[in-house]
Design a protein around this motif. Structure first.
Motif, PDB file in Angstrom:
ATOM      1  N   PRO A 314       0.829  -1.212   0.000  1.00 38.25           N
ATOM      2  CA  PRO A 314       0.000   0.000   0.000  1.00 38.25           C
ATOM      3  C   PRO A 314       0.862   1.260   0.000  1.00 38.25           C
ATOM      4  N   CYS A 315       0.588   2.157  -0.940  1.00 38.54           N
ATOM      5  CA  CYS A 315       1.398   3.376  -1.059  1.00 38.54           C
ATOM      6  C   CYS A 315       0.613   4.442  -1.804  1.00 38.54           C
ATOM      7  N   ASP A 316       1.187   5.638  -1.872  1.00 41.21           N
ATOM      8  CA  ASP A 316       0.588   6.755  -2.606  1.00 41.21           C
ATOM      9  C   ASP A 316       1.180   6.916  -3.993  1.00 41.21           C
ATOM     10  N   VAL A 335      -0.247  -0.948 -11.342  1.00 40.22           N
ATOM     11  CA  VAL A 335      -0.314   0.143 -10.357  1.00 40.22           C
ATOM     12  C   VAL A 335      -1.372   1.169 -10.757  1.00 40.22           C
ATOM     13  N   ARG A 338      -5.160   0.277 -10.297  1.00 43.01           N
ATOM     14  CA  ARG A 338      -5.757   0.410  -8.959  1.00 43.01           C
ATOM     15  C   ARG A 338      -5.769   1.869  -8.487  1.00 43.01           C
ATOM     16  N   THR A 340      -3.183   4.163  -8.327  1.00 39.77           N
ATOM     17  CA  THR A 340      -1.999   4.678  -7.632  1.00 39.77           C
ATOM     18  C   THR A 340      -1.134   5.471  -8.595  1.00 39.77           C
ATOM     19  N   ASN A 341      -0.568   6.573  -8.113  1.00 33.69           N
ATOM     20  CA  ASN A 341       0.257   7.456  -8.951  1.00 33.69           C
ATOM     21  C   ASN A 341       1.582   6.788  -9.302  1.00 33.69           C
ATOM     22  N   ALA A 366      -5.625   8.646 -11.512  1.00 32.53           N
ATOM     23  CA  ALA A 366      -4.240   8.635 -11.045  1.00 32.53           C
ATOM     24  C   ALA A 366      -3.427   9.539 -11.959  1.00 32.53           C
TER      25      ALA A 366
END
Length: 603
Positions: A314-316, A335, A338, A340-341, A366
């Motif tokens: 899990p991350c930004d 990535v 889902r 996410t940047n 994103a």
């Protein structure tokens, strides 16, 4: 053409405390350069250094010679200016360091250690800012009518910054270790003070002077000079000027942006080190590396030897720096799907799959950013994005590959091709396999991204005409006399026939990428340029581009285009942009305006 945007940034000893802080300050400077500003960075001495120097001056006398004391104290600011410029240079940012004599900063008053700034050579500063995006100057100092060094009093760097901003008609930001001005020191135990959103010069003057020098505030009011106070990397600031008091509401501390790093090679290592130095802003939560033994200094719980495992953390934002196209593309697809940047420095990946990945990012709310894919710390794509739709770029000529420019520059100085390439590898500007650089494929990929930024259209690298840096041809030339301009012209230059009889030492031979408005006219080739041409002045790993707009404006951007730290700087700037994009909803900050007098606030 728009007027040049100039900002004066002042960094005091609360921010530039030790030499290790210089790279952190360089990040802030580059943030403004990337946004299109020409920057004057004013620096104070390192933390505690002025006190030490003044104590040395009093070694023999309680009231020592004033001019000698001022000269001794000035060495603190000069050291800071040199250190910051060295950090900017490592990051690939084209900066110039000057002293107060070079800009004609004159002072007046009978008190050598507490003088007032009188005048400065503002036209010279503007001319220099046309050549260099960053000028670094020591604060706190000036010269009197006979050329002696003078000081502007305690906290005098604030005075230096506001004085220069006034004479240049520039924006001024005082960068402090607090994110603005507060009712009282937030470090004092007890109830928390409110942060000012804005206030007047008089209200700022009523504060204790520990953040902004009172003399500087008085001077700003006299000149009608607005200014702002903020901390590093913050977009918001306390505004000081002809304003009524208002406050920001109390908001919780922003959460660090969580980063997964794919790749720990030459650039990946630089990005990891930079992020480790910014714990309030970023938290590395995962690192993908093929061989864990090469990451002994990275906490084991962060390491993954499979990309598929790393991208599930899990991350930004995911930062892709592995280089290989196919596995990188598969990972980025997952990535982005889902939401996410993604940030990447992989110009080949973006040139081949950019259109697909850009659409995928938009469909999933994103972002995908690739500033580091073109020119390292040269903000070429950002400059193109800033051009007005009414005056777009219609022609670009650019040195877009630092490796090739390094090899050609050293080859022209007398090294053999192999010697020049080996030196580039040792310097960190060439990979073990530099074939894509030397064949012009790397520059072609970058030219595709440049073309997309100009037109919004995606082309394939195969659409770029290439005349590569042919190692066989260079070796043939090495076995005999050096090539004449006529020989080079017959190989790669079909225009400019007026130069073929010139002295070859009067010309430089960079590998230049060219794009023009309309059609698929993209080309990469060696071009003979007069030594006074802006692109001919790019040496070693420097990159740069000359842009021509529809209305005839000519713009130049330049900096280091290869190596760990210039690429790291570009990646880091993309990370700050992502942090700003996701920060507002996470922080839930709302500014509230109150029209109260300062007396009501402090009563």
């Amino acid at each position: 053409m728009k007027a040049q945007k100039i900002i004066v940034l002042k960094f005091g000893s609360s921010v530039l405390r030790t030499p290790d802080d210089a790279p952190l300050v360089a990040h802030e400077v580059y943030r403004w350069v990337r946004d299109g500003w020409r920057v004057i960075a004013i620096v104070s001495a390192l933390e505690g250094e002025t006190d030490q120097l003044l104590s040395q001056a009093q070694r023999w006398e309680k009231n020592p010679h004033a001019a000698a004391t001022a000269l001794l104290a000035s060495t603190g600011e000069l050291r800071s200016a040199a250190l910051l410029t060295l950090a900017l240079d490592r990051a690939g940012i084209d900066a110039q360091v000057l002293d107060v004599a070079a800009i004609g900063l004159r002072t007046s008053g009978a008190r050598t250690l507490d003088s007032k700034p009188l005048r400065v050579n503002a036209p010279k500063l503007r001319r220099l800012l046309k050549r260099f995006p960053v000028l670094v100057l020591p604060g706190f100092l000036g010269r009197d009518s006979i050329g002696r060094t003078t000081l502007l009093g305690r906290g005098g760097s604030d005075c230096s910054a506001l004085f220069l901003a006034h004479h240049l008609g520039a924006r001024c930001r005082l960068v402090k270790d607090v994110d603005g001005l507060y009712e009282w020191d937030p470090q004092i135990p007890g109830s928390l003070p409110r942060k000012f959103r804005q206030l007047s010069w008089d209200d700022a003057h009523k504060l204790d002077g520990g953040i902004v020098q009172h003399k500087a505030i008085e001077m700003a009011k006299h000149h009608g000079q607005d200014f702002e106070v903020a901390s590093l990397y913050r977009r918001d600031a306390t505004q000081i000027g002809e304003r009524r008091i208002s406050f920001c509401d109390k908001s919780r501390r922003p959460l660090p942006t969580r980063v997964v790093l794919l790749g720990l090679g030459h650039v990946g290592r630089g990005v990891f080190e930079a992020l480790s130095g910014l714990p309030d802003w970023f938290q590395v939560v995962g690192v993908a590396v093929r061989d864990k033994s090469r990451a002994a200094d990275v906490p084991d719980h962060l390491l993954h030897d499979q990309l598929s495992d790393a991208i599930e953390v899990p991350c930004d934002v995911v930062v892709e720096l592995i280089g290989d196209c196919e596995p990188a593309c598969r990972s980025i697809r997952r990535v982005l799907q889902r939401g996410t940047n993604v940030i990447t420095a992989n110009k080949r990946l973006v040139a081949l799959f950019g259109q697909e990945l850009e659409s995928l990012a938009q469909a999933n709310d994103a972002s995908i950013r690739w500033s580091a894919a073109v020119g390292g710390a040269v903000p070429l794509l950002e400059q193109l994005a800033r051009l007005s739709p009414d005056d777009p770029a219609i022609a670009i000529r650019g040195v877009l590959n630092g490796t090739t420019n390094y090899v050609l520059d050293r080859w022209q100085s007398g090294l053999s091709f192999q010697e020049a390439l080996a030196e580039a590898r040792v310097a960190g500007f060439a990979e073990a396999d530099a074939s894509r650089d030397l064949d012009g494929l790397d520059a072609a990929d970058k030219l595709v991204l440049v073309h997309r930024q100009i037109t919004g259209q995606w082309l394939h690298s195969d659409d770029v005409q290439r005349e590569p840096l042919n190692a066989t041809r260079l070796r043939q030339w090495e076995s005999g006399p050096r090539p004449t301009i006529r020989q080079v012209a017959s190989w790669s230059i079909r225009a400019n026939q007026n130069i073929v009889d010139a002295n070859p030492h009067d010309f430089s031979l960079p590998l230049v990428g060219r794009a023009r408005e309309g059609g698929h006219r993209l080309r990469v080739s060696i071009v003979a340029l007069p030594q006074n041409h802006p692109l001919a002045r790019l040496k070693l790993a420097e990159n740069g581009a000359l842009l021509r707009t529809a209305r005839g404006a000519r713009l130049i951007v330049r900096g280091k285009g290869a190596g760990r730290w210039p690429t790291t700087e570009a990646v880091l700037s993309d990370l700050f942009d992502v942090a700003a994009r996701i920060g507002s909803p996470r922080q839930k900050t709302v500014a509230l305006t109150e029209s109260r007098s300062f007396a009501e606030v402090t009563s």
